[in-house]
Design a protein around this motif. Sequence first.
Motif, short mmCIF file in Angstrom:
data_model
loop_
_atom_site.label_atom_id
_atom_site.label_comp_id
_atom_site.label_asym_id
_atom_site.label_seq_id
_atom_site.Cartn_x
_atom_site.Cartn_y
_atom_site.Cartn_z
N PRO A 1 -17.78 -12.66 21.05
CA PRO A 1 -16.62 -11.79 20.94
C PRO A 1 -16.29 -11.31 19.53
O PRO A 1 -15.89 -10.16 19.35
N SER A 2 -16.49 -12.14 18.54
CA SER A 2 -16.16 -11.73 17.17
C SER A 2 -17.11 -10.66 16.66
O SER A 2 -16.68 -9.63 16.12
N VAL A 3 -18.40 -10.88 16.83
CA VAL A 3 -19.39 -9.90 16.38
C VAL A 3 -19.24 -8.61 17.19
O VAL A 3 -19.30 -7.51 16.64
N SER A 4 -18.99 -8.75 18.48
CA SER A 4 -18.80 -7.57 19.33
C SER A 4 -17.59 -6.75 18.88
O SER A 4 -17.63 -5.52 18.85
N ALA A 5 -16.51 -7.45 18.51
CA ALA A 5 -15.30 -6.75 18.05
C ALA A 5 -15.55 -6.02 16.74
O ALA A 5 -15.10 -4.87 16.57
N VAL A 6 -16.27 -6.63 15.82
CA VAL A 6 -16.56 -5.97 14.54
C VAL A 6 -17.51 -4.80 14.75
O VAL A 6 -17.35 -3.74 14.13
N THR A 7 -18.47 -4.96 15.62
CA THR A 7 -19.40 -3.86 15.93
C THR A 7 -18.65 -2.68 16.54
O THR A 7 -18.86 -1.53 16.16
N ALA A 8 -17.75 -2.97 17.47
CA ALA A 8 -16.94 -1.91 18.09
C ALA A 8 -16.07 -1.22 17.04
O ALA A 8 -15.91 0.01 17.06
N LEU A 9 -15.50 -2.00 16.12
CA LEU A 9 -14.67 -1.42 15.07
C LEU A 9 -15.50 -0.49 14.18
O LEU A 9 -15.06 0.61 13.83
N ALA A 10 -16.70 -0.92 13.82
CA ALA A 10 -17.57 -0.09 12.98
C ALA A 10 -17.89 1.23 13.69
O ALA A 10 -17.86 2.29 13.07
N ARG A 11 -18.15 1.15 14.97
CA ARG A 11 -18.43 2.39 15.72
C ARG A 11 -17.18 3.27 15.79
O ARG A 11 -17.26 4.49 15.64
N GLU B 1 -19.03 -13.03 4.29
CA GLU B 1 -19.49 -13.83 5.41
C GLU B 1 -18.37 -14.77 5.85
O GLU B 1 -17.55 -15.18 5.04
N MET B 2 -18.33 -15.06 7.11
CA MET B 2 -17.37 -16.01 7.69
C MET B 2 -15.92 -15.57 7.52
O MET B 2 -15.00 -16.38 7.63
N CYS B 3 -15.67 -14.29 7.27
CA CYS B 3 -14.29 -13.85 7.03
C CYS B 3 -13.42 -13.92 8.28
O CYS B 3 -12.20 -13.91 8.18
N ARG C 1 -8.69 -18.87 12.74
CA ARG C 1 -7.89 -17.84 13.40
C ARG C 1 -8.62 -16.50 13.40
O ARG C 1 -8.20 -15.55 12.74
N PRO C 2 -9.73 -16.41 14.15
CA PRO C 2 -10.46 -15.14 14.17
C PRO C 2 -9.61 -13.97 14.65
O PRO C 2 -9.80 -12.85 14.19
N ASP C 3 -8.64 -14.21 15.53
CA ASP C 3 -7.77 -13.12 16.01
C ASP C 3 -6.94 -12.55 14.87
O ASP C 3 -6.88 -11.32 14.67
N ASN D 1 -7.57 -12.90 11.61
CA ASN D 1 -8.46 -12.35 10.60
C ASN D 1 -9.06 -11.03 11.04
O ASN D 1 -9.24 -10.12 10.23
N LEU D 2 -9.35 -10.88 12.33
CA LEU D 2 -9.85 -9.61 12.83
C LEU D 2 -8.80 -8.52 12.67
O LEU D 2 -9.13 -7.38 12.33
N SER D 3 -7.56 -8.86 12.86
CA SER D 3 -6.48 -7.90 12.64
C SER D 3 -6.46 -7.43 11.18
O SER D 3 -6.31 -6.24 10.90
N THR D 4 -6.66 -8.36 10.27
CA THR D 4 -6.72 -8.02 8.84
C THR D 4 -7.94 -7.14 8.55
O THR D 4 -7.85 -6.15 7.82
N VAL D 5 -9.08 -7.49 9.14
CA VAL D 5 -10.29 -6.70 8.96
C VAL D 5 -10.07 -5.28 9.48
O VAL D 5 -10.44 -4.30 8.82
N ARG D 6 -9.46 -5.15 10.65
CA ARG D 6 -9.18 -3.82 11.21
C ARG D 6 -8.33 -2.99 10.24
O ARG D 6 -8.63 -1.83 9.97
N ARG D 7 -7.27 -3.61 9.74
CA ARG D 7 -6.36 -2.89 8.84
C ARG D 7 -7.06 -2.47 7.55
O ARG D 7 -6.99 -1.30 7.14
N LEU D 8 -7.75 -3.40 6.93
CA LEU D 8 -8.39 -3.11 5.64
C LEU D 8 -9.58 -2.16 5.80
O LEU D 8 -9.79 -1.29 4.95
N ALA D 9 -10.33 -2.29 6.87
CA ALA D 9 -11.45 -1.37 7.11
C ALA D 9 -10.91 0.04 7.36
O ALA D 9 -11.47 1.02 6.84
N GLY D 10 -9.84 0.13 8.12
CA GLY D 10 -9.23 1.44 8.36
C GLY D 10 -8.77 2.10 7.07
O GLY D 10 -8.98 3.30 6.86
N GLU D 11 -8.15 1.31 6.20
CA GLU D 11 -7.70 1.84 4.91
C GLU D 11 -8.89 2.31 4.07
O GLU D 11 -8.83 3.37 3.43
N ALA D 12 -9.96 1.52 4.07
CA ALA D 12 -11.14 1.88 3.28
C ALA D 12 -11.76 3.18 3.79
O ALA D 12 -12.11 4.06 3.00
#
Length: 87
Positions: free
Chosen positions: A69-79, A42-44, A15-17, A19-30
């Motif tokens: 799409p997954s790597v692109s989404a994480v790259t966009a989030l980092a930016r 890795e593989m989160c 479920r990358p969708d 998990n990406l939502s979780t990554v967005r939330r936790l990265a934002g908090e950090a």
Amino acid sequence: MLRAAVVQFEAVPDRPDSNLSTVRRLAGEAVDNGAQLVVFPEMCLLGYWHLRRQLVERLRELAEPRTGPSVSAVTALARELDAGSGS
């Protein structure tokens, strides 16, 4: 001084969708707490412990190139967060 955050969470298998939502939330908090670099396992976005039970065809379906799409989404989030984008 660089402030880094290491984040661990239990990924939902296949479920990358979600998990990406979780990554967005936790990265934002950090970042909100001062992190300039946020590191996830890795593989989160996909999970990995269940993959050994998958057929080769399913593994091919799940595979993405580094510009996928997954790597692109994480790259966009980092930016977006200005955290660990490497740029």
